[in-house]
Design a protein around this motif. Structure first.
Motif, PDB file in Angstrom:
ATOM      1  N   VAL A 185      68.506  61.372  42.108  1.00  0.00           N
ATOM      2  CA  VAL A 185      68.330  61.247  43.611  1.00  0.00           C
ATOM      3  C   VAL A 185      67.208  61.699  44.032  1.00  0.00           C
ATOM      4  O   VAL A 185      66.053  62.202  43.328  1.00  0.00           O
ATOM      5  N   TRP A 186      66.693  61.507  45.462  1.00  0.00           N
ATOM      6  CA  TRP A 186      65.550  61.778  45.724  1.00  0.00           C
ATOM      7  C   TRP A 186      65.488  62.443  47.070  1.00  0.00           C
ATOM      8  O   TRP A 186      66.481  62.211  48.068  1.00  0.00           O
ATOM      9  N   VAL A 187      64.958  63.498  47.297  1.00  0.00           N
ATOM     10  CA  VAL A 187      65.065  64.509  48.354  1.00  0.00           C
ATOM     11  C   VAL A 187      63.744  64.523  48.942  1.00  0.00           C
ATOM     12  O   VAL A 187      62.791  64.981  48.312  1.00  0.00           O
ATOM     13  N   HIS A 188      63.569  64.218  50.488  1.00  0.00           N
ATOM     14  CA  HIS A 188      62.249  64.292  51.031  1.00  0.00           C
ATOM     15  C   HIS A 188      62.306  65.037  52.296  1.00  0.00           C
ATOM     16  O   HIS A 188      63.013  64.770  53.171  1.00  0.00           O
ATOM     17  N   GLY A 189      61.256  65.962  52.544  1.00  0.00           N
ATOM     18  CA  GLY A 189      61.083  66.593  54.023  1.00  0.00           C
ATOM     19  C   GLY A 189      62.311  67.302  54.315  1.00  0.00           C
ATOM     20  O   GLY A 189      62.544  67.082  55.514  1.00  0.00           O
ATOM     21  N   SER A 190      63.076  67.948  53.366  1.00  0.00           N
ATOM     22  CA  SER A 190      64.263  68.487  53.866  1.00  0.00           C
ATOM     23  C   SER A 190      64.120  69.990  53.921  1.00  0.00           C
ATOM     24  O   SER A 190      63.260  70.581  52.945  1.00  0.00           O
ATOM     25  N   GLN A 191      64.887  70.828  54.652  1.00  0.00           N
ATOM     26  CA  GLN A 191      64.924  72.130  54.768  1.00  0.00           C
ATOM     27  C   GLN A 191      66.325  72.733  54.372  1.00  0.00           C
ATOM     28  O   GLN A 191      67.304  72.116  54.791  1.00  0.00           O
ATOM     29  N   PHE A 192      66.474  73.512  53.279  1.00  0.00           N
ATOM     30  CA  PHE A 192      67.743  74.448  52.899  1.00  0.00           C
ATOM     31  C   PHE A 192      67.493  75.739  53.549  1.00  0.00           C
ATOM     32  O   PHE A 192      66.594  76.218  52.832  1.00  0.00           O
TER      33      PHE A 192
ATOM     34  N   LEU B 247      72.019  56.760  51.731  1.00  0.00           N
ATOM     35  CA  LEU B 247      70.839  57.083  52.206  1.00  0.00           C
ATOM     36  C   LEU B 247      71.459  58.182  53.310  1.00  0.00           C
ATOM     37  O   LEU B 247      72.235  57.838  54.258  1.00  0.00           O
ATOM     38  N   PHE B 248      71.003  59.413  53.234  1.00  0.00           N
ATOM     39  CA  PHE B 248      71.314  60.344  54.234  1.00  0.00           C
ATOM     40  C   PHE B 248      70.030  60.727  54.861  1.00  0.00           C
ATOM     41  O   PHE B 248      69.360  61.365  54.403  1.00  0.00           O
ATOM     42  N   ASP B 249      70.065  60.232  56.208  1.00  0.00           N
ATOM     43  CA  ASP B 249      68.573  60.330  56.959  1.00  0.00           C
ATOM     44  C   ASP B 249      68.757  61.181  58.222  1.00  0.00           C
ATOM     45  O   ASP B 249      69.552  60.948  58.841  1.00  0.00           O
ATOM     46  N   GLY B 250      68.041  62.371  58.277  1.00  0.00           N
ATOM     47  CA  GLY B 250      67.766  63.085  59.682  1.00  0.00           C
ATOM     48  C   GLY B 250      69.220  63.819  59.881  1.00  0.00           C
ATOM     49  O   GLY B 250      69.466  64.352  60.841  1.00  0.00           O
ATOM     50  N   VAL B 251      69.920  64.272  58.857  1.00  0.00           N
ATOM     51  CA  VAL B 251      71.032  65.030  58.888  1.00  0.00           C
ATOM     52  C   VAL B 251      70.645  66.390  59.268  1.00  0.00           C
ATOM     53  O   VAL B 251      70.041  67.124  58.795  1.00  0.00           O
ATOM     54  N   GLU B 252      71.244  67.086  60.492  1.00  0.00           N
ATOM     55  CA  GLU B 252      71.318  68.502  60.644  1.00  0.00           C
ATOM     56  C   GLU B 252      72.657  68.920  60.651  1.00  0.00           C
ATOM     57  O   GLU B 252      73.559  68.448  61.269  1.00  0.00           O
ATOM     58  N   ALA B 253      72.821  70.117  59.979  1.00  0.00           N
ATOM     59  CA  ALA B 253      74.281  70.732  59.954  1.00  0.00           C
ATOM     60  C   ALA B 253      74.093  72.215  59.443  1.00  0.00           C
ATOM     61  O   ALA B 253      73.418  72.632  58.825  1.00  0.00           O
ATOM     62  N   THR B 254      75.310  72.918  59.980  1.00  0.00           N
ATOM     63  CA  THR B 254      75.332  74.396  59.566  1.00  0.00           C
ATOM     64  C   THR B 254      76.770  74.298  59.398  1.00  0.00           C
ATOM     65  O   THR B 254      77.574  73.769  59.972  1.00  0.00           O
ATOM     66  N   ASP B 255      77.039  75.431  58.261  1.00  0.00           N
ATOM     67  CA  ASP B 255      78.280  75.767  57.818  1.00  0.00           C
ATOM     68  C   ASP B 255      79.033  74.475  57.217  1.00  0.00           C
ATOM     69  O   ASP B 255      80.156  74.451  57.170  1.00  0.00           O
ATOM     70  N   LEU B 256      78.168  73.520  56.471  1.00  0.00           N
ATOM     71  CA  LEU B 256      78.722  72.309  56.015  1.00  0.00           C
ATOM     72  C   LEU B 256      79.460  72.797  54.798  1.00  0.00           C
ATOM     73  O   LEU B 256      78.738  73.648  53.897  1.00  0.00           O
ATOM     74  N   ALA B 257      80.536  72.359  54.298  1.00  0.00           N
ATOM     75  CA  ALA B 257      81.184  72.365  52.861  1.00  0.00           C
ATOM     76  C   ALA B 257      81.292  71.158  52.347  1.00  0.00           C
ATOM     77  O   ALA B 257      82.303  70.335  52.699  1.00  0.00           O
ATOM     78  N   VAL B 258      80.461  70.914  51.194  1.00  0.00           N
ATOM     79  CA  VAL B 258      80.587  69.838  50.221  1.00  0.00           C
ATOM     80  C   VAL B 258      80.750  70.197  49.081  1.00  0.00           C
ATOM     81  O   VAL B 258      79.825  69.672  48.224  1.00  0.00           O
ATOM     82  N   LYS B 259      81.509  71.018  48.362  1.00  0.00           N
ATOM     83  CA  LYS B 259      81.592  71.283  47.268  1.00  0.00           C
ATOM     84  C   LYS B 259      82.094  70.455  46.404  1.00  0.00           C
ATOM     85  O   LYS B 259      83.168  69.773  46.619  1.00  0.00           O
ATOM     86  N   GLY B 260      81.544  70.399  45.187  1.00  0.00           N
ATOM     87  CA  GLY B 260      82.032  69.551  44.137  1.00  0.00           C
ATOM     88  C   GLY B 260      82.068  68.031  44.131  1.00  0.00           C
ATOM     89  O   GLY B 260      82.502  67.169  43.629  1.00  0.00           O
TER      90      GLY B 260
END
Length: 195
Positions: free
Chosen positions: A51-58, A12-25
């Protein structure tokens, strides 16, 4: 978030806020993403399964060349996101917003956009099979060189195509949508309509 070349199962990834994140592959399996705010970040080449994605901004950033299957995205937004080359299989989007998203060369099969807004989305060169847009607004979308098979646009509450109208073979639309698209069809065929 996991490091590059890692994987996450049943996380579970909840409430994560990130800029310039790199999680390739990265491979995400049976994960939930809730109320994320991800800006100018890269998930390029990552895999999302069940996966389930809710209430998120990209915002901006890239999801290019990612693959998604058996997944659900709810009440989320994608603004200026690169999603070219994305593969979507059995994915449902509910009440999502896509603003200036690049879907070029995407491959979509059994995908539903339900009550979504797609504004200025670019599907150039994409392949869409059994895709529907129930209750969704599609405005200013680009369909150049797209390939469609069993695409159902009849449920769209608004359908405005900026380019590629001539590539709608394989789509089903309503008589009213046909009338609304008539000027675009005429332009694509080089037909002048005058009094």
């Amino acid at each position: 978030m996991p490091e590059c070349d890692d994987s996450a199962d049943c996380a579970l990834f909840d409430g994560v806020e990130a800029t310039d994140l790199a999680v390739k592959g990265v491979r995400f399996t049976e994960c939930a993403f809730d109320t994320l705010r991800i800006i100018a970040s890269s998930f390029q080449g990552s895999q999302f399964s069940e996966v389930w994605v809710h209430g998120s901004q990209f915002v901006s950033g890239t999801l290019a060349d990612t693959s998604w299957q058996n997944s659900e995205v709810v009440t989320s937004s994608f603004a200026g996101v690169e999603m070219h080359g994305v593969t979507l299989r059995r994915v449902t989007f509910h009440n999502c917003k896509f603003d200036s998203v690049n879907f070029r060369s995407a491959r979509m099969r059994d995908v539903t956009f339900a009550d979504c807004v797609l504004r200025d989305a670019d599907f150039g060169g994409a392949s869409l099979e059994r895709v529907s847009a129930t209750g969704s607004e599609l405005t200013g979308i680009k369909m150049d060189h797209v390939t469609l098979k069993d695409v159902d646009l009849r449920g769209a509450t608004r359908l405005s195509i900026a380019s590629g109208t001539e590539r709608l073979e394989g789509a089903t639309i309503t008589p009213l949508q046909l009338v609304e698209l008539a000027p675009a069809f005429a332009r694509a065929l080089g037909v002048s309509v005058r009094e």
